[in-house]
Design a protein around this motif. Structure first.
Motif, PDB file in Angstrom:
ATOM      1  N   ARG A  35      79.512  80.509  75.967  1.00 33.47           N
ATOM      2  CA  ARG A  35      80.506  79.278  75.608  1.00 33.47           C
ATOM      3  C   ARG A  35      81.237  78.995  76.576  1.00 33.47           C
ATOM      4  N   PHE A  36      81.420  77.962  77.018  1.00 33.12           N
ATOM      5  CA  PHE A  36      82.441  77.647  78.329  1.00 33.12           C
ATOM      6  C   PHE A  36      83.040  76.243  78.216  1.00 33.12           C
ATOM      7  N   ASP A  37      83.983  75.921  78.796  1.00 34.83           N
ATOM      8  CA  ASP A  37      84.693  74.658  79.132  1.00 34.83           C
ATOM      9  C   ASP A  37      85.166  74.286  80.659  1.00 34.83           C
ATOM     10  N   LEU A  38      84.430  73.671  81.299  1.00 37.90           N
ATOM     11  CA  LEU A  38      84.923  73.235  82.675  1.00 37.90           C
ATOM     12  C   LEU A  38      85.945  72.778  82.893  1.00 37.90           C
ATOM     13  N   GLY A  39      86.647  71.960  81.844  1.00 35.82           N
ATOM     14  CA  GLY A  39      87.590  71.257  81.864  1.00 35.82           C
ATOM     15  C   GLY A  39      87.383  69.789  82.683  1.00 35.82           C
ATOM     16  N   LEU A  40      88.326  68.903  82.873  1.00 29.36           N
ATOM     17  CA  LEU A  40      88.221  67.756  83.455  1.00 29.36           C
ATOM     18  C   LEU A  40      87.945  67.857  84.980  1.00 29.36           C
ATOM     19  N   TYR A  41      86.786  67.250  85.420  1.00 29.74           N
ATOM     20  CA  TYR A  41      86.848  67.412  87.092  1.00 29.74           C
ATOM     21  C   TYR A  41      86.081  65.933  87.411  1.00 29.74           C
ATOM     22  N   GLU A  42      86.515  65.642  88.760  1.00 25.93           N
ATOM     23  CA  GLU A  42      86.229  64.230  89.182  1.00 25.93           C
ATOM     24  C   GLU A  42      84.934  63.978  89.928  1.00 25.93           C
ATOM     25  N   SER A  43      84.700  62.810  90.253  1.00 24.16           N
ATOM     26  CA  SER A  43      83.610  62.287  91.208  1.00 24.16           C
ATOM     27  C   SER A  43      83.432  63.255  92.374  1.00 24.16           C
ATOM     28  N   GLY A  44      82.162  63.741  92.643  1.00 27.56           N
ATOM     29  CA  GLY A  44      81.982  64.404  94.107  1.00 27.56           C
ATOM     30  C   GLY A  44      82.240  66.033  94.028  1.00 27.56           C
ATOM     31  N   THR A  45      82.673  66.425  92.811  1.00 29.79           N
ATOM     32  CA  THR A  45      82.949  67.888  92.671  1.00 29.79           C
ATOM     33  C   THR A  45      81.941  68.748  91.840  1.00 29.79           C
ATOM     34  N   THR A  46      81.972  69.899  92.112  1.00 32.24           N
ATOM     35  CA  THR A  46      80.892  70.561  91.120  1.00 32.24           C
ATOM     36  C   THR A  46      81.514  71.884  90.562  1.00 32.24           C
ATOM     37  N   ARG A  47      81.156  72.105  89.440  1.00 30.07           N
ATOM     38  CA  ARG A  47      81.776  73.417  88.769  1.00 30.07           C
ATOM     39  C   ARG A  47      80.399  74.223  88.472  1.00 30.07           C
ATOM     40  N   SER A  48      80.485  75.495  88.396  1.00 24.73           N
ATOM     41  CA  SER A  48      79.454  76.195  88.041  1.00 24.73           C
ATOM     42  C   SER A  48      79.763  77.100  86.840  1.00 24.73           C
ATOM     43  N   VAL A  49      78.640  77.603  86.092  1.00 27.90           N
ATOM     44  CA  VAL A  49      78.597  78.609  85.088  1.00 27.90           C
ATOM     45  C   VAL A  49      77.604  79.523  85.298  1.00 27.90           C
ATOM     46  N   ARG A  50      78.022  80.915  85.038  1.00 29.47           N
ATOM     47  CA  ARG A  50      77.227  81.978  85.071  1.00 29.47           C
ATOM     48  C   ARG A  50      76.566  82.251  83.464  1.00 29.47           C
ATOM     49  N   PHE A  51      75.434  82.164  83.360  1.00 31.52           N
ATOM     50  CA  PHE A  51      74.761  82.397  82.013  1.00 31.52           C
ATOM     51  C   PHE A  51      74.518  83.850  81.815  1.00 31.52           C
ATOM     52  N   ASP A  52      75.477  84.735  81.582  1.00 33.57           N
ATOM     53  CA  ASP A  52      75.269  86.066  81.720  1.00 33.57           C
ATOM     54  C   ASP A  52      74.912  86.722  80.108  1.00 33.57           C
ATOM     55  N   ARG A  53      74.528  86.060  79.229  1.00 34.70           N
ATOM     56  CA  ARG A  53      73.935  86.655  78.190  1.00 34.70           C
ATOM     57  C   ARG A  53      72.816  85.700  77.839  1.00 34.70           C
ATOM     58  N   GLU A  54      71.747  86.387  77.358  1.00 38.87           N
ATOM     59  CA  GLU A  54      70.508  85.808  76.855  1.00 38.87           C
ATOM     60  C   GLU A  54      70.837  84.650  75.594  1.00 38.87           C
ATOM     61  N   GLY A  55      69.938  83.480  75.585  1.00 40.77           N
ATOM     62  CA  GLY A  55      70.284  82.623  74.437  1.00 40.77           C
ATOM     63  C   GLY A  55      70.168  81.289  74.699  1.00 40.77           C
ATOM     64  N   VAL A  56      70.537  80.374  73.713  1.00 42.06           N
ATOM     65  CA  VAL A  56      70.459  79.008  73.679  1.00 42.06           C
ATOM     66  C   VAL A  56      71.816  78.258  73.909  1.00 42.06           C
ATOM     67  N   SER A  57      72.130  77.545  74.990  1.00 41.54           N
ATOM     68  CA  SER A  57      73.374  76.920  75.074  1.00 41.54           C
ATOM     69  C   SER A  57      73.017  75.482  74.994  1.00 41.54           C
ATOM     70  N   TYR A  58      73.734  74.702  74.049  1.00 38.47           N
ATOM     71  CA  TYR A  58      73.648  73.302  73.859  1.00 38.47           C
ATOM     72  C   TYR A  58      74.813  72.972  74.819  1.00 38.47           C
ATOM     73  N   ILE A  59      74.566  72.029  75.757  1.00 35.47           N
ATOM     74  CA  ILE A  59      75.507  71.319  76.837  1.00 35.47           C
ATOM     75  C   ILE A  59      76.056  70.122  76.561  1.00 35.47           C
ATOM     76  N   PHE A  60      77.500  69.832  76.521  1.00 36.61           N
ATOM     77  CA  PHE A  60      77.788  68.338  76.310  1.00 36.61           C
ATOM     78  C   PHE A  60      78.734  67.801  77.314  1.00 36.61           C
ATOM     79  N   CYS A  61      79.332  66.830  77.193  1.00 33.37           N
ATOM     80  CA  CYS A  61      80.450  66.267  77.781  1.00 33.37           C
ATOM     81  C   CYS A  61      81.531  65.919  77.104  1.00 33.37           C
ATOM     82  N   ASN A  62      82.742  66.359  77.015  1.00 32.36           N
ATOM     83  CA  ASN A  62      83.723  66.107  76.089  1.00 32.36           C
ATOM     84  C   ASN A  62      84.098  64.701  76.189  1.00 32.36           C
ATOM     85  N   ILE A  63      83.838  63.806  77.224  1.00 29.90           N
ATOM     86  CA  ILE A  63      84.160  62.303  77.213  1.00 29.90           C
ATOM     87  C   ILE A  63      83.039  61.534  76.916  1.00 29.90           C
ATOM     88  N   HIS A  64      82.067  62.036  77.145  1.00 33.89           N
ATOM     89  CA  HIS A  64      80.558  60.880  76.926  1.00 33.89           C
ATOM     90  C   HIS A  64      79.739  61.548  75.898  1.00 33.89           C
TER      91      HIS A  64
END
Length: 159
Positions: A35-64
């Motif tokens: 479970r994570f929420d990277l917040g709003l971030y602009e063009s040309g930037t990168t955010r990272s997430v560490r997947f520290d537990r085994e399992g399935v993660s469905y990933i979405f964008c809150n805007i699109h």
């Protein structure tokens, strides 16, 4: 869109979510994998997430709402992804007993006893019987936003 649509990583690995579009994104996952929420971030930037537990993660964008992907974090280096014809090959598995698990984004095994079982790998090639999957609903279709609400149709996005 997310590329690739399906990504398998080792548990503990970090995944980067670069924004290469000319508009903001807000990548999130509220599912049992990570479970994570990277917040709003602009063009040309990168955010990272560490997947520290085994399992399935469905990933979405809150805007699109059309953006969706799946990340599987596994605690084993032995996995396979089926090809167009449904065949899966896993190479270089040392002899021993292993737990076989079958997962599908849009299906479930018709017989659960074939989906999770112990198999014995020897030095000889091993061919398992066919595993039949039944179609289920599309896990990525009609998802809610990060607040558990419907996406607003034709919403005006202000940056």
């Amino acid at each position: 869109m997310f590329t690739p649509h399906l990504l398998v990583v080792a548990t503990g690995a970090s995944v980067q979510f670069p924004n290469e579009d000319p508009f903001f994104h807000n990548v999130f996952s509220l599912f049992n994998g990570k479970r994570f929420d990277l917040g709003l971030y602009e063009s040309g930037t990168t955010r990272s997430v560490r997947f520290d537990r085994e399992g399935v993660s469905y990933i979405f964008c809150n805007i699109h709402p059309e953006m969706g992907a799946v990340i599987l974090a596994l605690s084993t280096p032995y996995y396979g992804i089926s090809g167009e014809n449904g065949t899966v090959s896993i190479h270089n598995v040392p002899p021993g007993n292993y737990r076989l698990n079958v997962w599908s984004e849009n299906g479930q095994p018709a017989d659960q006893t074939t989906a999770e079982r112990i198999i014995q790998v020897t030095s000889q090639p091993l061919r398992l019987d066919d595993i039949t999957l039944q179609a289920t609903g599309d896990a990525l279709a009609n998802h809610k936003n990060k607040f558990g609400e419907e996406y607003k149709p034709n919403q005006e996005i202000r940056y």
